[in-house]
Write a protein that holds these residues in place. Structure first.
Motif, PDB file in Angstrom:
ATOM      1  N   CYS A  32       0.807  -1.225   0.000  1.00 35.36           N
ATOM      2  CA  CYS A  32       0.000   0.000   0.000  1.00 35.36           C
ATOM      3  C   CYS A  32       0.838   1.273   0.000  1.00 35.36           C
ATOM      4  O   CYS A  32       0.297   2.363  -0.138  1.00 35.36           O
ATOM      5  CB  CYS A  32      -0.961  -0.017   1.184  1.00 35.36           C
ATOM      6  SG  CYS A  32      -2.269  -1.251   0.970  1.00 35.36           S
ATOM      7  N   TRP A  36      -0.610   3.255  -6.294  1.00 36.01           N
ATOM      8  CA  TRP A  36      -1.675   2.522  -6.971  1.00 36.01           C
ATOM      9  C   TRP A  36      -2.778   2.326  -5.943  1.00 36.01           C
ATOM     10  O   TRP A  36      -2.593   2.656  -4.772  1.00 36.01           O
ATOM     11  CB  TRP A  36      -1.189   1.200  -7.546  1.00 36.01           C
ATOM     12  CG  TRP A  36      -0.416   0.305  -6.607  1.00 36.01           C
ATOM     13  CD1 TRP A  36      -0.515   0.222  -5.242  1.00 36.01           C
ATOM     14  CD2 TRP A  36       0.598  -0.633  -6.964  1.00 36.01           C
ATOM     15  NE1 TRP A  36       0.349  -0.705  -4.741  1.00 36.01           N
ATOM     16  CE2 TRP A  36       1.051  -1.254  -5.774  1.00 36.01           C
ATOM     17  CE3 TRP A  36       1.143  -1.038  -8.159  1.00 36.01           C
ATOM     18  CZ2 TRP A  36       2.033  -2.228  -5.761  1.00 36.01           C
ATOM     19  CZ3 TRP A  36       2.123  -2.011  -8.136  1.00 36.01           C
ATOM     20  CH2 TRP A  36       2.551  -2.590  -6.957  1.00 36.01           C
ATOM     21  N   GLU A  37      -3.913   1.830  -6.368  1.00 41.65           N
ATOM     22  CA  GLU A  37      -5.027   1.654  -5.444  1.00 41.65           C
ATOM     23  C   GLU A  37      -4.695   0.520  -4.476  1.00 41.65           C
ATOM     24  O   GLU A  37      -4.559  -0.629  -4.885  1.00 41.65           O
ATOM     25  CB  GLU A  37      -6.321   1.322  -6.207  1.00 41.65           C
ATOM     26  CG  GLU A  37      -6.707   2.334  -7.256  1.00 41.65           C
ATOM     27  CD  GLU A  37      -5.996   2.094  -8.591  1.00 41.65           C
ATOM     28  OE1 GLU A  37      -5.412   1.021  -8.814  1.00 41.65           O
ATOM     29  OE2 GLU A  37      -5.997   3.019  -9.414  1.00 41.65           O
ATOM     30  N   THR A  40      -7.113  -2.581  -4.384  1.00 43.41           N
ATOM     31  CA  THR A  40      -6.998  -3.375  -5.619  1.00 43.41           C
ATOM     32  C   THR A  40      -5.694  -4.157  -5.614  1.00 43.41           C
ATOM     33  O   THR A  40      -5.666  -5.344  -5.955  1.00 43.41           O
ATOM     34  CB  THR A  40      -7.072  -2.469  -6.867  1.00 43.41           C
ATOM     35  OG1 THR A  40      -8.297  -1.727  -6.818  1.00 43.41           O
ATOM     36  CG2 THR A  40      -7.010  -3.283  -8.141  1.00 43.41           C
TER      37      THR A  40
END
Length: 124
Positions: A32, A36-37, A40
Motif C-alpha cells: 500500500c 496505486w489503489e 486493488t
C-alpha cells in the motif's frame, strides 16, 4: 534533599528499559505504500500469491515469480536491460518485486493506455 533526588534519578536511569525497535512494515503496508489503489493491489496480489505466502511464490524456475507474480518471459529481460536486476533478485526480494510491479503497472498504463492492473490475470 538534593542528594535524594539525584539518587532517585540515578536509580531511575538504571531501571530505564529502552523501547523495542519498531517492527518492519508488513507486506500489506509495503504494497500500500506505492502509488496505486491499495485495496486493488491487495486483492490482486492475494489472488496471485496469497501476498507471498504461497509456497511457490519465490520459486525462480516458475514462469511467474514473487509477491506480484511477474511473468518471467515478459519482464525478466526488460528489467535486466533497463534496471540491471536479475530474475532471481526480482523473485526473491519482496521489496524489489513490488517496486518492479509498480513499474509494470505504470508502464502498462503508459504504453497501452489502459488500467495498469490489466497486466495481471487476477484483475477482474
Amino acid at each position: 534533599m538534593g542528594f535524594l533526588w539525584a539518587l532517585l534519578l540515578l536509580i531511575a536511569s538504571w531501571l530505564h528499559v529502552p523501547p523495542e525497535p519498531p517492527l518492519p512494515p508488513t507486506i500489506e503496508e509495503r504494497i500500500c505504500s506505492y502509488d496505486w489503489e491499495c485495496e486493488t493491489a491487495l486483492t490482486v496480489f492475494t489472488c496471485e500469491s496469497q501476498l507471498g505466502r504461497h509456497p511457490d511464490t519465490h520459486n525462480v524456475d516458475h514462469e511467474d515469480g514473487g509477491v506480484a507474480q511477474l511473468n518471467k518471459a515478459t519482464w525478466a529481460w526488460w528489467f535486466a536491460l533497463y534496471y540491471g536486476w536479475t530474475w532471481e533478485e526480482i523473485v526473491m526480494n519482496d521489496d524489489l518485486n513490488l517496486a518492479a510491479a509498480n513499474i509494470v503497472y505504470h508502464e502498462w498504463e503508459r504504453v497501452y493506455r489502459e488500467i495498469g492492473w490489466k497486466a495481471w490475470s487476477c484483475y477482474d
